[in-house]
Design an enzyme around this catalytic site. Structure first.
Site, PDB file in Angstrom:
ATOM      1  N   ASP A 129      10.079   6.789  -7.139  1.00  0.00           N
ATOM      2  CA  ASP A 129       9.460   7.725  -6.215  1.00  0.00           C
ATOM      3  C   ASP A 129      10.229   7.745  -4.906  1.00  0.00           C
ATOM      4  O   ASP A 129      10.822   6.737  -4.522  1.00  0.00           O
ATOM      5  CB  ASP A 129       8.017   7.290  -5.920  1.00  0.00           C
ATOM      6  N   ASP A 135       8.358   1.639   3.099  1.00  0.00           N
ATOM      7  CA  ASP A 135       8.812   1.042   1.836  1.00  0.00           C
ATOM      8  C   ASP A 135      10.185   0.413   2.034  1.00  0.00           C
ATOM      9  O   ASP A 135      10.460  -0.690   1.558  1.00  0.00           O
ATOM     10  CB  ASP A 135       8.930   2.108   0.736  1.00  0.00           C
ATOM     11  N   GLU A 158      11.726  -2.424  -6.865  1.00  0.00           N
ATOM     12  CA  GLU A 158      11.266  -1.084  -7.202  1.00  0.00           C
ATOM     13  C   GLU A 158      11.932  -0.051  -6.291  1.00  0.00           C
ATOM     14  O   GLU A 158      12.083   1.110  -6.662  1.00  0.00           O
ATOM     15  CB  GLU A 158       9.738  -1.060  -7.038  1.00  0.00           C
ATOM     16  N   GLU A 159      12.347  -0.475  -5.104  1.00  0.00           N
ATOM     17  CA  GLU A 159      12.934   0.464  -4.140  1.00  0.00           C
ATOM     18  C   GLU A 159      14.438   0.643  -4.296  1.00  0.00           C
ATOM     19  O   GLU A 159      15.026   1.477  -3.603  1.00  0.00           O
ATOM     20  CB  GLU A 159      12.645  -0.012  -2.711  1.00  0.00           C
ATOM     21  N   ASP A 177       7.911  -5.362  -6.080  1.00  0.00           N
ATOM     22  CA  ASP A 177       7.505  -4.064  -5.534  1.00  0.00           C
ATOM     23  C   ASP A 177       7.100  -4.383  -4.090  1.00  0.00           C
ATOM     24  O   ASP A 177       6.021  -4.939  -3.847  1.00  0.00           O
ATOM     25  CB  ASP A 177       6.338  -3.475  -6.324  1.00  0.00           C
ATOM     26  N   LEU A 179       6.127  -2.750  -1.336  1.00  0.00           N
ATOM     27  CA  LEU A 179       4.926  -2.207  -0.689  1.00  0.00           C
ATOM     28  C   LEU A 179       4.250  -1.226  -1.638  1.00  0.00           C
ATOM     29  O   LEU A 179       4.470  -0.010  -1.566  1.00  0.00           O
ATOM     30  CB  LEU A 179       5.283  -1.523   0.641  1.00  0.00           C
ATOM     31  N   ASP A 180       3.434  -1.763  -2.507  1.00  0.00           N
ATOM     32  CA  ASP A 180       2.726  -0.893  -3.446  1.00  0.00           C
ATOM     33  C   ASP A 180       1.560  -0.214  -2.746  1.00  0.00           C
ATOM     34  O   ASP A 180       0.919  -0.801  -1.881  1.00  0.00           O
ATOM     35  CB  ASP A 180       2.198  -1.708  -4.640  1.00  0.00           C
ATOM     36  N   GLU A 340       5.572  -4.429 -11.629  1.00  0.00           N
ATOM     37  CA  GLU A 340       4.120  -4.426 -11.435  1.00  0.00           C
ATOM     38  C   GLU A 340       3.377  -5.019 -12.627  1.00  0.00           C
ATOM     39  O   GLU A 340       2.598  -5.960 -12.485  1.00  0.00           O
ATOM     40  CB  GLU A 340       3.642  -2.984 -11.176  1.00  0.00           C
TER      41      GLU A 340
HETATM   42  O1  LIG Z   1      -1.739   8.713  -9.201  1.00  0.00           O
HETATM   43  P1  LIG Z   1      -2.347   7.623 -10.016  1.00  0.00           P
HETATM   44  O2  LIG Z   1      -2.068   7.814 -11.473  1.00  0.00           O
HETATM   45  O3  LIG Z   1      -3.815   7.471  -9.735  1.00  0.00           O
HETATM   46  O4  LIG Z   1      -1.581   6.297  -9.618  1.00  0.00           O
HETATM   47  C1  LIG Z   1      -1.974   5.490  -8.560  1.00  0.00           C
HETATM   48  C2  LIG Z   1      -1.213   4.209  -8.611  1.00  0.00           C
HETATM   49  O5  LIG Z   1       0.067   4.452  -8.131  1.00  0.00           O
HETATM   50  C3  LIG Z   1       0.383   3.522  -7.121  1.00  0.00           C
HETATM   51  O6  LIG Z   1       0.162   4.125  -5.876  1.00  0.00           O
HETATM   52  C4  LIG Z   1       1.795   3.064  -7.284  1.00  0.00           C
HETATM   53  O7  LIG Z   1       2.624   4.177  -7.234  1.00  0.00           O
HETATM   54  P2  LIG Z   1       3.638   4.361  -6.037  1.00  0.00           P
HETATM   55  O8  LIG Z   1       4.581   3.205  -6.145  1.00  0.00           O
HETATM   56  O9  LIG Z   1       4.247   5.687  -6.301  1.00  0.00           O
HETATM   57  O10 LIG Z   1       2.824   4.311  -4.760  1.00  0.00           O
HETATM   58  C5  LIG Z   1      -0.610   2.398  -7.303  1.00  0.00           C
HETATM   59  O11 LIG Z   1      -0.828   1.650  -6.151  1.00  0.00           O
HETATM   60  C6  LIG Z   1      -1.821   3.132  -7.780  1.00  0.00           C
HETATM   61  O12 LIG Z   1      -2.617   2.282  -8.526  1.00  0.00           O
END
Ligand SMILES: O=P(O)(O)OC[C@H]1O[C@](O)(COP(=O)(O)O)[C@@H](O)[C@@H]1O
Length: 403
Positions: A129, A135, A158-159, A177, A179-180, A340
């Site tokens: 992403d 991040d 992840e970055e 990861d 900063l999730d 993750e």
């Molecule tokens: O859009 P969805 O399918 O609900 O996904 C949400 C999930 O994506 C995340 O934001 C992780 O994705 P990112 O790394 O793109 O932020 C998680 O923290 C969260 O559980």
């Protein structure tokens, strides 16, 4: 643009520590001139501890004196015997997490949580992403801590498109990861850091760097030697497993110490909460719809009506699930196996639960690509087994969603 709290607040202090002062490396970074660095007069040394602690023996004997114990004390004496190399690495990761906790809570960094107006959007060529500045800064904080630990050969993040080779003789490989949940940062919803630790594959040392970084980072979850997450919420929690139990520590902001608050966590075999983005209901396969419809009505194996909770921040949803039980899930190919799914599966398994892709145990899946995504179901053993008994629960329709 202001970037505060990215540097050591007191440049005279050296962080993180060498082994010689590992007893309490972080205390002085958070000491206040009023409270002093040896502990807070506001916080008595005898604190209430969970009743479960009294039932624990051997490893938890250190709690018998009813004093609170910091993470570094936990590594000593009767706590986890993780070895000096691991203790040093964790001390550096702990420090990195404290820096990120300060960063995400700072009033001066609000714009770092926003996507750049003219920056990268959508997915990168490796399927990642588009990152926000926070991040990237969090990634840099972790990398710099791992570098200064001297204990890490490879960091795969992840970055980053590719893993970084750090030092030839570092005994460990770290996947992270940084900063999730950063999509939530604008509105102060919890975020988190997730990491997994492997041994460096010494048998690959002779290979060219480009090959050995990849192969070291693509180890299966079965080979994890430790994993953890930091949750940045109303409290900052550091949850760790070294392969014998899962333990959580809470940051005491007055001293800068992570204090053992949740020793030997056990996820209840059944919960009554499911956690999923159910706006996707109409993209779900039949099996998943049936499962959710069934437990909502209290018609599943556990004859209670389940409740829904979804923060949309994996670490926060996972942390709640670990404590209350139930299932945290994302049924589409969205979350990453390496950064993750594997670390969180390791943590939930060592607390008595299960991590699954809907068919297979996560830790037994051999990663084939660094940024590989998959459906993820984490939680209570009986709930996950019941869910897996519904044949068709992986969401294959994955259009990408705007929000
Ligand atoms: O859009 P969805 O399918 O609900 O996904 C949400 C999930 O994506 C995340 O934001 C992780 O994705 P990112 O790394 O793109 O932020 C998680 O923290 C969260 O559980």
């Amino acid at each position: 643009m202001h970037i505060f709290l990215l540097t050591n607040p007191n440049p005279n202090l050296k962080f993180p520590p060498s082994l010689s002062n590992i007893t309490n490396p972080a205390r002085s970074s958070f000491s206040s001139p009023i409270i002093g660095s040896t502990g807070s007069p506001l916080l008595p040394t005898a604190r209430p501890i969970s009743p479960c602690v009294r039932a624990l023996s051997s490893e938890m004997d250190l709690l018998d004196d009813r004093r609170s114990h910091t993470l570094m004390e936990y590594f000593g004496k009767t706590g986890a015997d993780v070895g000096d190399d691991m203790a040093i690495l964790i001390a550096h990761l702990e420090y990195a997490c404290k820096r990120i906790a300060a960063l995400v809570a700072s009033p001066f960094n609000l714009e770092l949580g926003r996507r750049p107006a003219h920056g990268e959007v959508g997915l990168s060529s490796s399927g990642r992403d588009a990152p926000k500045p926070l991040d990237i800064i969090s990634n840099d904080i972790i990398l710099s801590s791992l570098r200064s630990s001297g204990k890490v050969a490879v960091m795969a993040s992840e970055e980053d498109d590719l893993p970084v080779w750090i030092t030839d003789d570092g005994p460990f490989v770290v996947v992270v990861d940084p900063l999730d949940g950063s999509r939530n940062i604008d509105v102060s919803i919890p975020t988190g850091t997730i990491f997994g630790i492997y041994n460096r594959l010494e048998e690959l040392d002779h290979l060219p760097i480009e090959e050995k970084v990849q192969l070291n980072a693509l180890q299966s979850g079965n080979r994890l030697v430790a994993a953890g997450y930091a949750l940045y919420s109303s409290a900052t929690i550091l949850c760790l497993s070294f392969g014998s139990g899962t333990h959580a520590f809470t940051l005491d902001r007055s001293t800068g110490d992570f204090v053992l608050t949740h020793p030997c966590m056990r996820i209840p075999p059944r919960g009554q909460i499911y956690s999923v983005n159910d706006a996707r209901y109409f993209d779900w396969p039949n099996g998943l719809r049936q499962y959710i419809d069934t437990i909502r009505q209290g018609k599943g194996q556990f004859p209670k009506k389940y409740s829904a909770r979804y923060i949309c921040s994996l670490v926060a949803d996972f942390h709640r699930t670990l404590i209350y039980g139930g299932i945290a899930m994302n049924p589409r190919d969205h979350l990453r196996l390496v950064y993750e799914a594997n670390p969180l599966s390791f943590l939930v398994e060592h607390a008595g639960g299960r991590g699954s892709d809907g068919k297979t145990r996560i830790l037994s899946i051999q990663p084939v690509a660094l940024h590989q995504r998959l459906p993820l179901f984490l939680g209570s053993l009986d709930d996950i087994h019941e869910l897996e008994s519904y044949d068709n629960i992986q969401q294959k329709v994955n259009p990408g969603y705007e929000v």
